[in-house]
Scaffold this motif. Structure first.
Motif: not given
Length: 1028
Positions: A75-88
């Motif tokens: 599920l975590g594969a392929g997340r963009s930096d923008e989406e990862e920033a929102r997650l964090q």
């Protein structure tokens, strides 16, 4: 000493050099704040909320992720930096929210709630992002619940933003997911938990029902029915879909679903009916054909790692789900729902659109319990009731508790059949009592592992809420009260209450020393999210307060009817702790004067006071115990009950005033040893002031208490009470004709959502001048207002309005004067909280106040010196106006019914008879006047119009009304002395002209023994006078 420069992490968040560096900065910030209270406070003070909100707002739903499969690998594969920033950023917000109520203010001021809610859509966000957004929102809801500030009206707050047409359908979609993956099931459980934590107001519950969330929860519950093979659909094999209902799996959790359902339906019978008739249940519980027979094999539960081992059941007919429940003995307990006639009923522990702040999801325990008798459905009961009872018995503690809670709500709403009461007493109550033995430190339950909140800890939840469910079941049910007492509930509940006063361990989250003083929050200007709010209540304090409240509710429910249970409670040493719980917290003014640090330490050290809901529950327990004469004269007197009550009736909180006044009602009875001390302490003036309150419940309790004050009091006290109350005001409340207005409004009614007829909204001023919305018709009393109740030899509790048989030597006119001591005929009275269920019409209280006002007059003019008080009443109220008022209360109401469904055959004219309770009160006033002096009796016999209205009442269905009429005749025809002989003859002739003697002859064959004896006495007196 210079301040350090802006930390590099914050600089990177404010102006990132690249998306990857921003993600790295967020990860570093996450690692700093998780589990570190001081770092959280530091970063909030540095202004970290603004850049976090900006990062979360970069989310723009563009539809590209629509229908994304949550079963995808990695599920975590392929997340963009923008989406990862929102997650964090989402995880950081959740971590800050776990810091406690102090972080609610900066989170709301930082404007992060709206972007978090925007992330909830499964069609627009990745599954992990939705999951962490739900976790963060749940953490915010937990801290919001413990906060002392009223954030409900904050336009940037969680409740204001969540309960909108934009986001509630998203919650429904989350609940309707069919994926068996762990992430999807966690999302469903956390969505249900979020609903339970935020569903506070009545309009919140209404919106959840209207936007499809309630039906979505019904679908989720139906999935567990399908998974267990309990569906009555012939096509269900335990693992097949039935319509849109997919079976639950081992990762599913049923307890959050049941908890959310209970929160939505707890205060509304129409919503409970909407839930039971949801399409999902129609699919899994179809109505069977008459000639269809089938059998099924019972499947084991599959919604948790510790699934129970069930047995195989062979069904005789498709709707015989009762086979899942053990058979009951053929003989059941004998139950009696009528309360003791000695005291006022315990009253609806009311409701309002704003439930208890402390009670959380189980606030219904204090809001749903009603003083009225239990209702049962006559038509076929939903099979869901039997299935819930089955689950409550065989599942783990939390799941069983949630199932029992939903059952208790449906039971209180009258949606179960009559035989269910015995099933609850024999099968459910013992299981609940056993839960009271669970140790919160050792209890574990996988059903709540998806919610990591301390407030949702299984051990704490069981301790806090089991007594509340027990209280809901036991209220007004002698059968369930007996079952609870036999199972040892009184001893266990008493021990829990004592343990709540044990010294608590020091809280590890107490504020640590800092070299910089805490700056108070500035009320001017807009907060930018860099300042913490008040510390609020600690989780330990909440647990203690909630435990005290629920235990006291359960004890009050068990002790409401039987004196032996009251004695058992007293013998367990509970009374001193009940008195302790009446001690309130420090006032908000004191808290503000000492600043935030004092408020924090108060809850994190020893929190010497009690919250409002615990005090109200203690008032309920004190009122229940005071219904026993022996307890009132001994234990409560020795414990010093009046002192804390006087503090409460003088406080500024309306609900506490109502609760305290309700207890005082029992303490000022004529046999109470506390009566004189209470009157001397100035209670008379306070009660009269409360009787003029704008709050109907406070007026009702106050007039009720004043009615008891004047009973058997000296004429000086009676006159002082009437003067303080105001004769004009007394006439106003007694003559407040809500019945006419109500039935008139009923004639212009429309159809309600639940299918019943509701009148057009109309407003009329009540006794205090407030506008009363006349919403519902007053139902006519279909049952006799008083029934004989045996109390197993409890002679000290029997003070009914009727009097015993008279011998020839006992025919003293004083025996014919009947004081009002609080009958059990009023089913809807002011309760302890003053809260009212949204479906309860306001005019119910107005009619009760009207009756209590009449009973106040009734008690004024009875006892020694009654003739003088009758003359005083005539002077103060007006002699002619007094008789006209009494006649007006006995006249049938006539109005035109324009609604064709209500139209009679007489061109739409309807005749509505007065309420039975009002008739009894009026007739006993007439009885007292008839027991007055010769002049007063002659004055009464001249009131032809009033007597003509009384004559038809000799045939009234209520035996109490018929007995009142007989006492009037006996008193009017009683010869005081030789001088009164001629006047008695004249009065007998007038009664003869009115047709009273024929009524007496007919009543000599009355079905009621007391009425037959009184009729013979009255007929004998009249015949003797007419022959002389």
């Amino acid at each position: 000493m210079t301040r350090p420069s802006t930390p590099p992490i914050l600089s990177e968040l404010r102006s990132a050099s690249s998306p990857a560096s921003q993600v790295a900065a967020l990860r570093a910030l996450k690692n700093e704040v998780i589990g570190h209270e001081q770092k959280k406070e530091m970063w909030v003070g540095l202004g970290v909320m603004a850049p976090i909100a900006r990062i979360l707002n970069t989310h723009k739903g563009n539809g590209k992720r629509r229908h994304r499969d949550v079963n995808q690998s990695q599920l975590g594969a392929g997340r963009s930096d923008e989406e990862e920033a929102r997650l964090q950023a989402t995880i950081i917000v959740g971590s800050l929210a776990h810091g406690g109520p102090a972080y609610v203010s900066p989170i709301f001021a930082g404007l992060v709630i709206s972007p978090l809610l925007a992330l909830l859509s499964p069609a627009e966000s990745s599954p992990h992002l939705v999951l962490h957004a739900l976790r963060s929102l749940n953490a915010v809801a937990d801290s919001l619940f413990l906060s002392h500030l009223d954030h409900d009206t904050n336009k940037d707050g969680l409740l204001s933003l969540l309960y909108t047409e934009q986001h509630l359908p998203t919650l429904a979609n989350l609940l309707l997911q069919t994926s068996p993956s762990l992430v999807a099931q966690q999302q469903i459980a956390l969505t249900a938990a979020l609903i339970s934590k935020t569903c506070r107001e009545e309009h919140h519950r209404a919106m959840l029902a209207q936007t499809g969330v309630l039906e979505a929860l019904a679908v989720r519950l139906a999935s567990f029915i399908v998974a267990t093979g309990c569906s009555l659909n012939p096509g269900n094999g335990g693992s097949k879909h039935i319509g849109d209902v997919a079976p639950a799996n081992s990762r599913s959790r049923i307890s959050p679903i049941l908890q959310a359902i209970g929160n939505i339906i707890q205060h509304s019978k129409p919503r409970a009916i909407q839930f039971l008739t949801a399409p999902a249940f129609a699919a899994v519980f179809p109505k069977p054909d008459a000639d269809v027979t089938s059998c099924y094999e019972k499947k084991p539960t599959v919604w948790g790692p510790n699934a129970s081992n069930m047995f195989n059941v062979r069904q005789a007919s498709p709707n015989n789900i009762e086979n899942l429940i053990p058979p009951l003995p053929s003989t059941h307990f004998r139950s009696s729902l009528a309360p003791s006639s000695s005291f006022p009923p315990l009253g609806a522990l009311g409701s309002s659109s704003k439930p208890s702040q402390m009670s959380r999801s189980f606030s219904s325990a204090i809001e749903v319990i009603q003083s009225q008798g239990l209702e049962f459905i006559e038509e076929e009961e939903s099979p869901l009731i039997a299935w819930l009872l089955y689950i409550a018995r065989i599942e783990n503690e939390v799941t069983g508790l949630m199932a029992a809670w939903v059952l208790a709500i449906l039971y209180r709403h009258g949606l179960t059949k009559r035989g269910r009461e015995a099933a609850f007493a024999l099968l459910l109550v013992p299981s609940l009592v056993r839960m009271l033995d669970k140790d919160p430190k050792t209890s574990s339950d996988p059903s709540t592992t998806y919610d990591t909140s301390v407030l949702a800890s299984p051990g704490r939840l069981i301790k806090e809420e089991t007594p509340s469910v027990l209280a809901m079941l036991a209220a007004n049910s002698l059968e369930i009260q007996r079952a609870a007492a036999d199972a040892g509930a009184i001893k266990k509940l008493s021990q829990l209450l004592k343990e709540s006063y044990d010294e608590m361990p020091a809280n590890s989250s107490a504020a640590m020393w800092t070299p910089e003083p805490s700056a108070p929050r500035s009320p001017e200007g807009r907060d930018d999210g860099s300042k913490l709010g008040p510390a609020g209540m600690s989780t330990t304090a909440y647990h203690v307060m909630r435990l005290r409240e629920s235990v006291l509710l359960a004890l009050a429910a068990i002790a409401s009817d039987k004196d032996e249970y009251r004695r058992a409670i007293v013998d367990n040493g509970v009374v001193p702790f009940v008195i302790k719980t009446l001690k309130p917290e420090e006032s908000d003014a004191v808290t503000r004067a000492h600043g935030q640090t004092e408020a924090t330490s108060r809850y994190r050290r020893d929190f010497p006071g009690n919250c409002k809901d615990a005090i109200i529950a203690a008032c309920g327990a004190a009122r229940a115990l005071s219904r026993s004469v022996s307890t009132l004269r001994t234990s409560l007197m020795d414990a010093g009950l009046p002192a804390p009550l006087f503090v409460l009736i003088r406080c500024q909180d309306m609900e506490l005033q109502i609760a305290a006044t309700a207890v005082v009602t029992n303490l000022v009875l004529h046999f109470s040893p506390m009566r004189e001390a209470i009157i001397e302490a100035g209670a008379l003036k306070i009660l009269c002031e409360h009787a003029h309150s704008m709050n109907a419940n406070l007026r009702l309790n106050s007039v009720w208490a004043l009615k008891h004050v004047v009973l058997d009091a000296s004429n000086a006290i009676k006159m002082s009470c009437l003067e303080e109350l105001g004769p004009g005001w007394l006439k106003q409340i007694v003559n407040n004709d809500v019945e006419t207005s109500n039935h008139a409004s009923m004639s212009r009614s429309g159809d309600r959502e639940d299918g019943s007829s509701t009148p057009i909204r109309m407003s009329t001023p009540n006794a205090a001048g407030e506008q009363v919305d006349l919403l519902n018709a007053v139902e006519e009393d279909s049952q006799e207002s008083s029934q004989d109740v045996e109390e197993d030899g409890e002679e000290d509790l029997k003070m009914a309005d009727s009097i015993g048989a008279l011998s020839g030597a006992e025919l003293d006119r004083k025996l014919y004067s009947h004081p009002s001591v609080g009958r059990d005929s009023i089913s809807e009275t002011a309760g302890l909280t003053g809260r009212r269920r949204p479906s309860q019409p306001a005019l119910t209280d107005e009619l009760a106040i009207q009756q209590q006002g009449l009973d106040f007059i009734r008690n004024l003019i009875c006892g020694s010196g009654a003739s003088d008080m009758i003359e005083h009443i005539f002077r103060e109220l007006g002699q002619d106006k007094m008789f006209e008022l009494l006649a007006a209360k006995l006249r049938p109401r006539v109005f035109n019914a324009f609604n064709r469904e209500r139209r009679s055959s007489e061109n739409g004219v309807r005749h509505v008879q007065p309420q039975t309770d009002i008739i009894i009160s009026v007739c006993y006033i007439v009885v007292h006047i008839a027991a007055g002096s010769t002049r007063q009796r002659q004055l009464l016999i001249s009131q032809t119009e009033l007597l003509k209205l009384i004559v038809p009442l000799f045939s009234h269905p209520s035996k109490d009304v018929r007995a009142c009429c007989l006492w009037i005749v006996i008193n009017l025809t009683w010869i005081d002395d030789v001088i009164d002989n001629m006047n008695c003859k004249a009065r007998a002739r007038e009664l003869m002209k009115l047709g009273v003697y024929e009524k007496l002859e007919h009543m000599e064959h009355d079905a009621d023994l007391d009425c037959r004896e009184r009729a013979r006495t009255a007929a004998n007196q009249m015949s003797t006078l007419l022959r002389l």
